[in-house]
Each structure stands twice: as structure tokens, then as C-alpha cells.
Design a protein around this motif. Structure first.
Motif, short mmCIF file in Angstrom:
data_model
loop_
_atom_site.label_atom_id
_atom_site.label_comp_id
_atom_site.label_asym_id
_atom_site.label_seq_id
_atom_site.Cartn_x
_atom_site.Cartn_y
_atom_site.Cartn_z
N ASP A 128 0.81 -1.22 0.00
CA ASP A 128 0.00 0.00 0.00
C ASP A 128 0.84 1.28 0.00
OD1 ASP A 128 -2.53 -1.32 0.14
OD2 ASP A 128 -2.20 -1.66 2.28
N GLY A 129 2.08 1.19 0.50
CA GLY A 129 2.87 2.40 0.69
C GLY A 129 3.70 2.77 -0.52
N ASP A 132 6.17 10.15 2.47
CA ASP A 132 5.67 8.78 2.62
C ASP A 132 4.15 8.81 2.60
OD1 ASP A 132 8.24 7.68 2.83
OD2 ASP A 132 8.29 8.01 5.00
N THR A 150 0.32 6.40 1.51
CA THR A 150 -0.25 5.06 1.45
C THR A 150 -1.62 5.12 0.77
OG1 THR A 150 -0.96 3.13 2.72
CG2 THR A 150 -1.30 5.28 3.74
N VAL A 191 -4.81 2.15 8.32
CA VAL A 191 -3.60 2.84 8.75
C VAL A 191 -3.61 3.01 10.26
CG1 VAL A 191 -2.27 4.97 8.59
CG2 VAL A 191 -3.35 4.03 6.55
#
Length: 384
Positions: A360-361, A368, A370, A377
């Protein structure tokens, strides 16, 4: 039975491959003909162009300078930077000083009200824009003088947003050639074909917005419903009962040098964004390269009483030949190593597709991010 199924798949996949190339050639050549005779802009409404900047790419002076050379009299330019100390700020200030007769301003500040750093940078530009038509364009888009007219040329009564996918140009090094292979005869081809059939998807590189439409949906912050603003834009426009359309001849993105890691990271990032926002369309992407048809050709070879290796070679030649024809007819970048770049791209497609499902990231310009749902999260961030 397996041989016949493989033959049917091979025939259908090859038909789609050739048809998508033909539709793209038709669209681009139609767009090129318009650009040669595009009106000066006097008959078009005034436009604000918002260009967010963040760091410097190899051709940013060329692409940002192209904004000041557009043929459109009612034009307002707004450049946006999140920080005064950003490397692009001195360049923008110099270009504004070199073109004092152009209505241009630079806005500094970061909103941070959405998960998308680019969107947060643009919000202030949208709020400051004077005009009812607003173009949001990335800093690495090279704008031809007829850029605004070409965007409006795609506008229809049922159109809520006009976009352009990027066409890679000026690559330096083999991995930049591979990026051209992804951007041009693969991704732009499928996007133009889908748009021709009435299934246009937004692309964040260049967006011509009707201000009233987006404001009615909640303004720029409405695009924060997805981590990718172009996916959110598609959903917002369709939710308002309008369609997304693409320009006929997409605009260039000069690339410069690229590394293997940059290409892989960028493609995986886009794959994860597509998987998270449009999983139904993302799922069959594994079958869109040449590997699956060549495997099908090997399985179906006994039906034609030919050697499997020969069937694979003929299929590969047909698929690569179609891409070469597309690149030549559209004027998109193609050199001697392009076929090798296309092969490397197709070998990478299954890897990218799998990585799109298994994570997902991603990192975008040092941020950063996602594609995971906020609840997921939050659960992941709970202390053990």
C-alpha cells in the motif's frame, strides 16, 4: 480445448492491441491537424493556469518557460510552492522577471488539509484564481503555444474535465527509454483508446476544470477523497453527471536521465494507486502486455501446425511492429533501442502488477504516502 482457448485469447488480445493503436493514431493525427490551425484564443474564455512546483527536474526551465509563451490573451499564471526555500522558487522568480508583461504570480505556503502534498500545494492557487476556467498543470509538462486552445478543443457540453496523459520525450539513457515505453505506446495508447470509446479517466498532468463544477462538489479539497487527485477527479466529475475527456494529441513530458529504481518505484506507485481506486479496471492489466499473447501463441501453435517458437516469434513481431507503427505515425519518441525498451517493459509488467497488489505504501517527492484506508492505517499504527 486448451489450444482453442489459447487461440481465442490470442485473437482477441491482438485485435484489441491493434485497434487501440489505430484509435490512438487517429486521435493524435486529428489533434496535430487542429494544433496547426488553432485559433489565437480571442474567442476563448479567460483561463487561470496553476502550476505547482516542488524541487527541480532536468527540464524544468524549458517546461516552466513554455507557460510564458502560450498564445492566449486572457491568461493568468499562478505558480505554487509549499516552501520559500524550494529549489524551484528562484527559477520561477527569474522567469517572472524575464516576462514582466505576463500576468503571473508565485504563491508560497502549504495547506496540509488533505493526504496529498501536491493537492495541498495547489489549494491556494485555486482560491486565488480570478477566472471561471482553471488549468492545473504539473511543472514537467511542456506546453506548446496552442496548449490552451487544444485543451478547450476537447471540451463538450457533457464534459466536466479535460486532461492529457504525458508523452515521454528527450530520454537520456536506457532506463529513460523504458519510461518512454511505459508512458507512450502503452499507457497513453490505452488511455486514448478508452477515451475514444467513452471511458475517459482523469490524468493529473494537465487538467482543465470548470470552476463551478468542482466548487459545487466541495472545491479542491473534494479531490482529497482519494490519495491520487486524478482518481478523485474522475469520481467527482462522474458523480456530477459529466464525463472526463482527453485531448487528441497529448502533451510532452521531457524526461532526462532515469534509473532502474526510479522507473520501478514510479510504476509500482501508479499501480498501487490504480488498484486502490479502480480495482475492476486494474485486475486485467496483467494481460495487456505481449507476454500473455506470446504464451497463448505457443499453446495454440499445434492448431496451425507450426513450431511453438515460431508462433511466439510471429506474435512478438506483430505486437512490436504495431507499437513501432503507432510511434511513427504519432511522432512519439522512437529510436533503435525502443523495441528493446518495449520488451523490457513487458517483462516488468507482471512484476509491477504483483507489487500493485502486495503493498500500500509509496514515496512521492520525499513524502511517505499510502493507498490504505484510514481505518487500516490507524490499526497498523496502534502500539503492540
Amino acid at each position: 480445448m486448451i489450444e482453442w482457448a489459447a487461440l481465442v485469447f490470442l485473437a482477441v488480445a491482438t485485435l484489441f492491441h491493434i485497434a487501440s493503436a489505430a484509435m490512438s493514431v487517429w486521435r493524435v493525427r486529428k489533434g496535430a491537424a487542429f494544433s496547426l490551425s488553432a485559433p489565437s484564443g480571442d474567442a476563448l474564455p479567460p483561463v487561470t493556469i496553476v502550476r505547482p512546483v516542488c524541487g527541480l527536474d532536468p527540464f524544468d526551465e524549458l517546461t516552466l518557460k513554455s507557460t510564458f509563451r502560450l498564445k492566449h490573451p486572457g491568461l493568468e499564471l499562478i505558480f505554487c510552492s509549499a516552501r520559500e526555500r524550494d529549489a524551484a522558487v528562484p527559477l520561477v522568480r527569474r522567469l517572472m522577471a524575464e516576462h514582466p508583461n505576463v500576468d503571473a504570480k508565485l504563491l508560497i505556503g502549504d495547506d496540509t488539509s488533505t493526504p496529498n502534498p501536491k493537492l495541498n500545494n495547489v489549494i491556494k492557487g485555486w482560491a486565488a484564481a480570478r477566472h471561471d476556467w482553471i488549468i492545473i498543470a504539473d511543472s514537467n509538462v511542456l506546453m506548446p503555444p496552442s496548449y490552451v486552445a487544444e485543451m478547450f478543443h476537447a471540451q463538450r457540453a457533457d464534459t466536466g474535465l479535460v486532461c492529457s496523459p504525458p508523452i515521454g520525450s528527450r530520454p537520456l539513457g536506457f532506463w529513460a527509454e523504458v519510461e518512454c515505453a511505459f508512458l507512450n505506446t502503452y499507457q497513453a495508447r490505452w488511455q486514448l483508446a478508452a477515451d475514444t470509446l467513452g471511458f475517459g479517466f482523469a490524468q493529473g498532468k494537465s487538467m482543465l476544470w470548470r470552476r463551478d463544477l468542482l466548487d459545487r462538489a466541495g472545491g479542491m479539497r473534494a479531490l482529497g477523497i482519494e490519495v491520487a487527485e486524478d482518481a478523485a477527479a474522475t469520481k467527482v466529475v462522474r458523480g456530477e453527471g459529466f464525463n472526463v475527456r482527453l485531448v487528441d494529441a497529448p502533451f510532452e513530458q521531457p524526461l532526462g536521465p532515469r534509473s532502474y529504481r526510479q522507473i520501478l518505484d514510479r510504476q509500482v506507485r501508479w499501480a498501487r494507486l490504480r488498484r486502490a481506486t479502480f480495482p475492476f479496471y486494474y485486475t486485467p492489466e496483467l494481460l495487456t502486455g505481449s507476454l500473455a499473447p506470446m504464451a497463448a501463441a505457443a499453446l495454440a501453435a499445434p492448431l496451425a501446425e507450426i513450431d511453438a517458437l515460431a508462433a511466439v516469434g510471429l506474435t512478438g513481431a506483430l505486437w512490436l511492429g504495431t507499437e513501432a507503427w503507432l510511434a511513427k505515425k504519432t511522432g512519439w519518441h522512437m529510436v533503435a533501442v525502443s523495441p528493446l525498451a518495449w520488451i523490457v517493459r513487458d517483462l516488468a509488467l507482471p512484476v509491477v502488477w504483483l507489487k500493485g497488489w502486495t503493498g500500500d505504501g509509496f514515496t512521492w517527492r520525499g513524502n511517505d504516502m499510502t493507498v490504505a484506508e484510514p481505518s487500516v492505517v490507524a490499526e497498523q499504527q496502534k502500539p503492540a
